[in-house]
Design a protein around this motif. Structure first.
Motif, PDB file in Angstrom:
ATOM      1  N   THR A   1       0.926  -1.162   0.056  1.00 22.55           N
ATOM      2  CA  THR A   1      -0.081   0.026  -0.027  1.00 22.55           C
ATOM      3  C   THR A   1       0.971   1.280   0.122  1.00 22.55           C
ATOM      4  N   MET A   2       0.126   2.673  -0.243  1.00 16.42           N
ATOM      5  CA  MET A   2       0.868   3.741  -0.296  1.00 16.42           C
ATOM      6  C   MET A   2       1.535   3.922   1.240  1.00 16.42           C
ATOM      7  N   CYS A   3       0.811   3.450   2.349  1.00 13.75           N
ATOM      8  CA  CYS A   3       1.099   3.653   3.605  1.00 13.75           C
ATOM      9  C   CYS A   3       2.483   2.998   3.950  1.00 13.75           C
TER      10      CYS A   3
ATOM     11  N   ARG B   1       8.165   3.937   5.047  1.00  8.00           N
ATOM     12  CA  ARG B   1       9.543   3.446   4.617  1.00  8.00           C
ATOM     13  C   ARG B   1      10.481   4.563   4.225  1.00  8.00           C
ATOM     14  N   LEU B   2       9.795   5.475   3.262  1.00  2.66           N
ATOM     15  CA  LEU B   2      10.384   6.657   2.915  1.00  2.66           C
ATOM     16  C   LEU B   2      10.764   7.691   3.983  1.00  2.66           C
ATOM     17  N   ARG B   3       9.816   7.943   5.102  1.00  2.13           N
ATOM     18  CA  ARG B   3       9.846   8.835   5.989  1.00  2.13           C
ATOM     19  C   ARG B   3      10.977   7.998   6.737  1.00  2.13           C
TER      20      ARG B   3
ATOM     21  N   LEU C   1      14.331   9.917   8.259  1.00  2.00           N
ATOM     22  CA  LEU C   1      14.735  10.354   9.476  1.00  2.00           C
ATOM     23  C   LEU C   1      16.030   9.638  10.079  1.00  2.00           C
ATOM     24  N   TYR C   2      16.237   8.725   9.651  1.00  4.62           N
ATOM     25  CA  TYR C   2      17.607   7.961  10.046  1.00  4.62           C
ATOM     26  C   TYR C   2      18.653   8.797   9.175  1.00  4.62           C
TER      27      TYR C   2
ATOM     28  N   CYS D   1      -1.569   8.480   3.530  1.00  2.00           N
ATOM     29  CA  CYS D   1      -1.462   7.499   4.622  1.00  2.00           C
ATOM     30  C   CYS D   1      -2.538   7.360   5.406  1.00  2.00           C
ATOM     31  N   GLY D   2      -3.128   6.400   5.534  1.00  2.00           N
ATOM     32  CA  GLY D   2      -4.221   6.140   6.465  1.00  2.00           C
ATOM     33  C   GLY D   2      -5.587   6.503   6.047  1.00  2.00           C
TER      34      GLY D   2
END
Length: 186
Positions: free
Chosen positions: A1-3, A8-10, A14-15, A94-95
């Motif tokens: 899904t897009m979520c 994973r991209l976000r 962040l990392y 998302c969501g």
């Protein structure tokens, strides 16, 4: 899904930014309801007893992910945001998509709360009261080398549950975390 893709991209961003800043801890906003939904998504669609812990070392070992809202109900966060008049930024990906499994699981949990009060509290409590010897994972418990000892296993201590005021058994080994579990009864 897009979520899952968006997540994973976000997380990757962040990392990367945390590394650039020299930060070793990353705080995420997952709450109690997210943790329950993730548990059931993994159970129903991944075949795993797995959720999101309040603290986790990243796969590369360079960061600690913390979830300071892990024990907070989503409804409490919604009420707090309204009280503080925080702006809510809508997300059209998302969501909010139709027929998402996460949305379906969330609705299942809300129905359970309405129909069977306390059920999700007990499930959430169970996530912190695992008995590996009573599951089937050979990596967590060595079933092949079991031998009788001739003495009974020690009983779990008893305590009064703060919610129901009943005397209940507690887990044998207490877990230290960022926040107390809402109920430690089993």
């Amino acid at each position: 899904t897009m979520c899952s893709l968006c997540s994973r991209l976000r997380r990757g961003i962040l990392y990367r930014v945390a590394s650039e800043l020299g930060a070793t801890r990353i705080a995420l906003g997952h709450h109690r309801d997210d943790i329950l939904a993730t548990f059931f998504l993994n159970l129903f669609y991944g075949g795993k007893l797995k959720s999101m812990p309040p603290n986790l070392v990243s796969d590369d070992g360079r960061h600690v992910v913390i979830r300071p809202l892990a024990y907070v109900h989503e409804s409490d966060l919604i009420d707090y945001a309204a009280w503080r008049e925080f702006p809510i930024i809508p997300c059209n990906l998302c969501g909010s998509q139709e027929h998402l499994k996460r949305r379906e699981v969330g609705e299942m949990l809300r129905q359970w709360d309405r129909r069977y009060p306390g059920r999700t509290e007990h499930i959430f409590s169970a996530l912190g009261s695992v008995a590996p010897s009573h599951l089937l994972d050979r990596n967590l418990f060595n079933f092949l080398s079991l031998t009788p000892s001739g003495t009974p296993a020690p009983a779990s201590p008893a305590r009064t549950c703060m919610r129901s005021r009943e005397t209940v058994k507690l887990r044998a080994t207490p877990v230290t975390s960022l926040a107390p579990s809402p109920c430690r009864c089993i």
